[in-house]
Design a protein around this motif. Structure first.
Motif, PDB file in Angstrom:
ATOM      1  N   ASN A 264       0.845  -1.187   0.000  1.00 55.55           N
ATOM      2  CA  ASN A 264       0.000   0.000   0.000  1.00 55.55           C
ATOM      3  C   ASN A 264       0.880   1.236   0.000  1.00 55.55           C
ATOM      4  N   TYR A 265       0.304   2.327  -0.481  1.00 55.24           N
ATOM      5  CA  TYR A 265       1.052   3.552  -0.720  1.00 55.24           C
ATOM      6  C   TYR A 265       0.277   4.766  -0.231  1.00 55.24           C
ATOM      7  N   ALA A 266       1.017   5.789   0.131  1.00 56.06           N
ATOM      8  CA  ALA A 266       0.407   7.079   0.381  1.00 56.06           C
ATOM      9  C   ALA A 266      -0.149   7.613  -0.934  1.00 56.06           C
ATOM     10  N   ASP A 267      -1.250   8.340  -0.851  1.00 57.89           N
ATOM     11  CA  ASP A 267      -1.870   8.867  -2.078  1.00 57.89           C
ATOM     12  C   ASP A 267      -0.901   9.743  -2.862  1.00 57.89           C
ATOM     13  N   SER A 268      -0.042  10.452  -2.149  1.00 57.67           N
ATOM     14  CA  SER A 268       0.861  11.402  -2.807  1.00 57.67           C
ATOM     15  C   SER A 268       1.927  10.730  -3.673  1.00 57.67           C
ATOM     16  N   VAL A 269       2.135   9.422  -3.493  1.00 60.32           N
ATOM     17  CA  VAL A 269       3.184   8.749  -4.261  1.00 60.32           C
ATOM     18  C   VAL A 269       2.644   7.645  -5.164  1.00 60.32           C
ATOM     19  N   LYS A 270       1.360   7.382  -5.099  1.00 61.12           N
ATOM     20  CA  LYS A 270       0.788   6.320  -5.928  1.00 61.12           C
ATOM     21  C   LYS A 270       1.057   6.586  -7.404  1.00 61.12           C
ATOM     22  N   GLY A 271       1.473   5.528  -8.100  1.00 59.52           N
ATOM     23  CA  GLY A 271       1.778   5.657  -9.524  1.00 59.52           C
ATOM     24  C   GLY A 271       3.177   6.143  -9.812  1.00 59.52           C
ATOM     25  N   ARG A 272       3.892   6.612  -8.784  1.00 61.95           N
ATOM     26  CA  ARG A 272       5.260   7.101  -8.971  1.00 61.95           C
ATOM     27  C   ARG A 272       6.282   6.243  -8.223  1.00 61.95           C
ATOM     28  N   PHE A 273       5.917   5.748  -7.061  1.00 64.58           N
ATOM     29  CA  PHE A 273       6.828   4.967  -6.227  1.00 64.58           C
ATOM     30  C   PHE A 273       6.393   3.501  -6.226  1.00 64.58           C
ATOM     31  N   THR A 274       7.380   2.615  -6.136  1.00 68.72           N
ATOM     32  CA  THR A 274       7.110   1.186  -6.051  1.00 68.72           C
ATOM     33  C   THR A 274       7.972   0.561  -4.965  1.00 68.72           C
ATOM     34  N   ILE A 275       7.329  -0.142  -4.052  1.00 68.77           N
ATOM     35  CA  ILE A 275       8.051  -0.859  -3.007  1.00 68.77           C
ATOM     36  C   ILE A 275       8.147  -2.324  -3.400  1.00 68.77           C
ATOM     37  N   SER A 276       9.295  -2.935  -3.121  1.00 66.97           N
ATOM     38  CA  SER A 276       9.487  -4.338  -3.462  1.00 66.97           C
ATOM     39  C   SER A 276      10.544  -4.924  -2.539  1.00 66.97           C
ATOM     40  N   THR A 277      10.673  -6.253  -2.580  1.00 69.42           N
ATOM     41  CA  THR A 277      11.712  -6.928  -1.804  1.00 69.42           C
ATOM     42  C   THR A 277      12.495  -7.872  -2.718  1.00 69.42           C
ATOM     43  N   ASP A 278      13.642  -8.312  -2.233  1.00 69.45           N
ATOM     44  CA  ASP A 278      14.376  -9.325  -2.960  1.00 69.45           C
ATOM     45  C   ASP A 278      13.785 -10.702  -2.641  1.00 69.45           C
ATOM     46  N   ASN A 279      14.343 -11.745  -3.244  1.00 70.57           N
ATOM     47  CA  ASN A 279      13.745 -13.084  -3.086  1.00 70.57           C
ATOM     48  C   ASN A 279      13.767 -13.571  -1.648  1.00 70.57           C
ATOM     49  N   THR A 280      14.767 -13.152  -0.897  1.00 71.07           N
ATOM     50  CA  THR A 280      14.872 -13.599   0.496  1.00 71.07           C
ATOM     51  C   THR A 280      14.075 -12.704   1.441  1.00 71.07           C
ATOM     52  N   LYS A 281      13.536 -11.614   0.920  1.00 74.02           N
ATOM     53  CA  LYS A 281      12.772 -10.643   1.722  1.00 74.02           C
ATOM     54  C   LYS A 281      13.632 -10.010   2.815  1.00 74.02           C
ATOM     55  N   SER A 282      14.934 -10.011   2.607  1.00 76.14           N
ATOM     56  CA  SER A 282      15.803  -9.382   3.592  1.00 76.14           C
ATOM     57  C   SER A 282      16.180  -7.964   3.196  1.00 76.14           C
ATOM     58  N   THR A 283      15.879  -7.590   1.972  1.00 76.00           N
ATOM     59  CA  THR A 283      16.133  -6.234   1.488  1.00 76.00           C
ATOM     60  C   THR A 283      14.851  -5.686   0.881  1.00 76.00           C
ATOM     61  N   VAL A 284      14.538  -4.478   1.251  1.00 77.03           N
ATOM     62  CA  VAL A 284      13.371  -3.812   0.686  1.00 77.03           C
ATOM     63  C   VAL A 284      13.848  -2.611  -0.117  1.00 77.03           C
ATOM     64  N   TYR A 285      13.191  -2.378  -1.236  1.00 72.76           N
ATOM     65  CA  TYR A 285      13.552  -1.292  -2.134  1.00 72.76           C
ATOM     66  C   TYR A 285      12.389  -0.306  -2.263  1.00 72.76           C
ATOM     67  N   LEU A 286      12.745   0.914  -2.575  1.00 73.52           N
ATOM     68  CA  LEU A 286      11.736   1.908  -2.927  1.00 73.52           C
ATOM     69  C   LEU A 286      12.218   2.581  -4.210  1.00 73.52           C
ATOM     70  N   GLN A 287      11.564   2.242  -5.312  1.00 68.88           N
ATOM     71  CA  GLN A 287      11.854   2.880  -6.590  1.00 68.88           C
ATOM     72  C   GLN A 287      11.003   4.133  -6.697  1.00 68.88           C
ATOM     73  N   MET A 288      11.668   5.255  -6.847  1.00 65.64           N
ATOM     74  CA  MET A 288      10.974   6.539  -6.870  1.00 65.64           C
ATOM     75  C   MET A 288      11.189   7.182  -8.235  1.00 65.64           C
ATOM     76  N   ASN A 289      10.104   7.342  -8.972  1.00 71.37           N
ATOM     77  CA  ASN A 289      10.138   7.956 -10.298  1.00 71.37           C
ATOM     78  C   ASN A 289       9.360   9.264 -10.285  1.00 71.37           C
ATOM     79  N   SER A 290       9.590  10.059 -11.313  1.00 76.01           N
ATOM     80  CA  SER A 290       8.884  11.342 -11.449  1.00 76.01           C
ATOM     81  C   SER A 290       8.935  12.140 -10.157  1.00 76.01           C
ATOM     82  N   LEU A 291      10.111  12.253  -9.611  1.00 74.58           N
ATOM     83  CA  LEU A 291      10.267  12.922  -8.315  1.00 74.58           C
ATOM     84  C   LEU A 291       9.921  14.396  -8.404  1.00 74.58           C
ATOM     85  N   LYS A 292       9.359  14.889  -7.313  1.00 74.35           N
ATOM     86  CA  LYS A 292       8.933  16.273  -7.207  1.00 74.35           C
ATOM     87  C   LYS A 292       9.676  16.939  -6.052  1.00 74.35           C
TER      88      LYS A 292
END
Length: 114
Positions: free
Chosen positions: A57-85
């Motif tokens: 789930n995402y804050a409304d202000s970042v929906k469609g621009r940010f993506t959260i994900s994890t690696d296969n082991t779920k030991s690392t979490v990423y936040l891909q941030m596009n169209s930054l303001k």
């Protein structure tokens, strides 16, 4: 030692992208991981969250621009941030949630110039 180690912050122009990473060490049986941010002079706010089952789930202000994900082991979490303001400028904190208790990373600065 329980740790969340963040990386990937920096300075970027508006419209650009950054990817934040957070590696957890000695934290087990978590329910979810997430990213929060604290803009200058404001309170910390939730940005994105991913459960151990992969639900996001995402804050409304970042929906469609940010993506959260994890690696296969779920030991690392990423936040891909596009169209930054410029309003995305903040210190970004990684969190690990276990039994309702949050563990925090040290924070990483993201600055978006106009």
């Amino acid at each position: 030692q329980v740790q969340l180690v963040e990386s990937g912050g920096g300075l970027v122009q508006a419209g650009g992208s950054l990817r934040l990473s957070c590696a957890r060490r000695n934290i087990f049986s978590i329910n979810a991981m997430g990213w929060y941010r604290q803009p200058p002079g404001k309170q910390r706010e939730s940005v994105a969250r991913i459960t151990s089952g992969g639900r996001t789930n995402y804050a409304d202000s970042v929906k469609g621009r940010f993506t959260i994900s994890t690696d296969n082991t779920k030991s690392t979490v990423y936040l891909q941030m596009n169209s930054l303001k410029p309003e995305d400028t903040a210190v970004y904190y990684c969190s690990a949630e276990r039994g309702g208790v949050l563990t925090w990373g040290q924070g990483t600065q993201v600055t978006v110039s106009s």
